[in-house]
Design a protein around this motif. Sequence first.
Motif, PDB file in Angstrom:
ATOM      1  N   LYS A  19       0.842  -1.204   0.000  1.00 24.00           N
ATOM      2  CA  LYS A  19       0.000   0.000   0.000  1.00 24.00           C
ATOM      3  C   LYS A  19       0.881   1.259   0.000  1.00 24.00           C
ATOM      4  O   LYS A  19       0.670   2.196  -0.769  1.00 24.00           O
ATOM      5  N   GLU A  23       1.108   4.005  -2.992  1.00 22.29           N
ATOM      6  CA  GLU A  23       0.725   5.386  -2.654  1.00 22.29           C
ATOM      7  C   GLU A  23       1.823   6.357  -3.106  1.00 22.29           C
ATOM      8  O   GLU A  23       1.563   7.359  -3.775  1.00 22.29           O
ATOM      9  N   THR A  26       2.109   6.393  -7.030  1.00 24.49           N
ATOM     10  CA  THR A  26       1.005   7.081  -7.699  1.00 24.49           C
ATOM     11  C   THR A  26       1.165   8.594  -7.593  1.00 24.49           C
ATOM     12  O   THR A  26       0.999   9.319  -8.585  1.00 24.49           O
ATOM     13  N   SER A  27       1.543   9.090  -6.421  1.00 26.90           N
ATOM     14  CA  SER A  27       1.653  10.550  -6.322  1.00 26.90           C
ATOM     15  C   SER A  27       2.815  11.059  -7.162  1.00 26.90           C
ATOM     16  O   SER A  27       2.732  12.120  -7.788  1.00 26.90           O
ATOM     17  N   GLN A  51      -4.545  -2.013  -8.093  1.00 30.18           N
ATOM     18  CA  GLN A  51      -5.180  -1.418  -9.274  1.00 30.18           C
ATOM     19  C   GLN A  51      -6.069  -0.243  -8.864  1.00 30.18           C
ATOM     20  O   GLN A  51      -6.021   0.832  -9.459  1.00 30.18           O
ATOM     21  N   GLU A  52      -6.842  -0.429  -7.800  1.00 34.33           N
ATOM     22  CA  GLU A  52      -7.743   0.650  -7.358  1.00 34.33           C
ATOM     23  C   GLU A  52      -6.940   1.863  -6.897  1.00 34.33           C
ATOM     24  O   GLU A  52      -7.333   3.004  -7.118  1.00 34.33           O
ATOM     25  N   MET A  53      -5.791   1.599  -6.277  1.00 33.18           N
ATOM     26  CA  MET A  53      -4.991   2.713  -5.757  1.00 33.18           C
ATOM     27  C   MET A  53      -4.273   3.514  -6.849  1.00 33.18           C
ATOM     28  O   MET A  53      -3.792   4.605  -6.591  1.00 33.18           O
ATOM     29  N   SER A  55      -5.631   5.015  -9.078  1.00 35.21           N
ATOM     30  CA  SER A  55      -6.500   6.190  -9.195  1.00 35.21           C
ATOM     31  C   SER A  55      -6.297   6.949 -10.500  1.00 35.21           C
ATOM     32  O   SER A  55      -6.118   8.171 -10.484  1.00 35.21           O
ATOM     33  N   GLY A  56      -6.275   6.250 -11.584  1.00 37.52           N
ATOM     34  CA  GLY A  56      -6.189   6.927 -12.881  1.00 37.52           C
ATOM     35  C   GLY A  56      -4.783   7.299 -13.298  1.00 37.52           C
ATOM     36  O   GLY A  56      -4.575   7.801 -14.403  1.00 37.52           O
TER      37      GLY A  56
END
Length: 241
Positions: A19, A23, A26-27, A51-53, A55-56
């Motif tokens: 996680k 995180e 992604t940022s 996959q959900e994390m 976030s596009g």
Amino acid sequence: MKKFIVANWKMIPLRAEAKALVEQLTSKVLAATNLPQIVICPPYPYLTFVQEMFSGAPIALGAQDCSSHEEGAFTGEVSVTMLKECGCQYVIIGHSERRHYHQESEEILRQKVEQALKQDLTVIFCVGESKLQRENEETYAVIKRQLEALPEKISHAPLVIAYEPVWAIGTGLTASFDDIKNAHDFIKGCMKKIGQETPVLYGGSVTGENAQEILSLDNVDGVLVGRASLNMESFWKICVA
Ligand code: PEP
């Protein structure tokens, strides 16, 4: 074409670590431009939440393996359809740890590749010689035999080859630039003969320190990263190398 940076998390991070990694990634990705194609391959149970994390963010999801069967009574196996339902676009097949610890034969690997291609998953097919095979000067014969396990009639299939000399995986040893260049030329030549223009990645102790030089070699289309993908500082250095 964008270079590929593929993270193989193996069976290492637990949920909290996975996680935190995703995180941070992604940022960083959302704040950056001109990135390579980043593919994260977590353990099966974490595919969906990783996959959900995303976030596009433009990060792709991959699995570390798949079943050679389409569906049915195969306890413990995970089908390609299930991987697709979890959001996977890529699947690693033929990693040396699977070949070695699970005695995966060329025939099984061929069936896995067929399953994945039937469902349009991009296959990251790993090849590479052991230390002994290298010492016996069998590197090219081994790679050729491993590539021959690919199904016939795969022209224009979504396929990426990862050249991963077994002796370089997780050892801190990397192949020399000449060895990488020569092996990649050889692989590209073999694939051309069957009508495939296939990207070829290098894998084996890639780090934030050596990635830039490896990625700047002409015929290196990306890297497959194990250990260093579990440290976001190192992995990010590789992504922007
Ligand atoms: C791998 O597992 O495919 C790999 C290349 O591992 P490492 O980067 O740790 O050598």
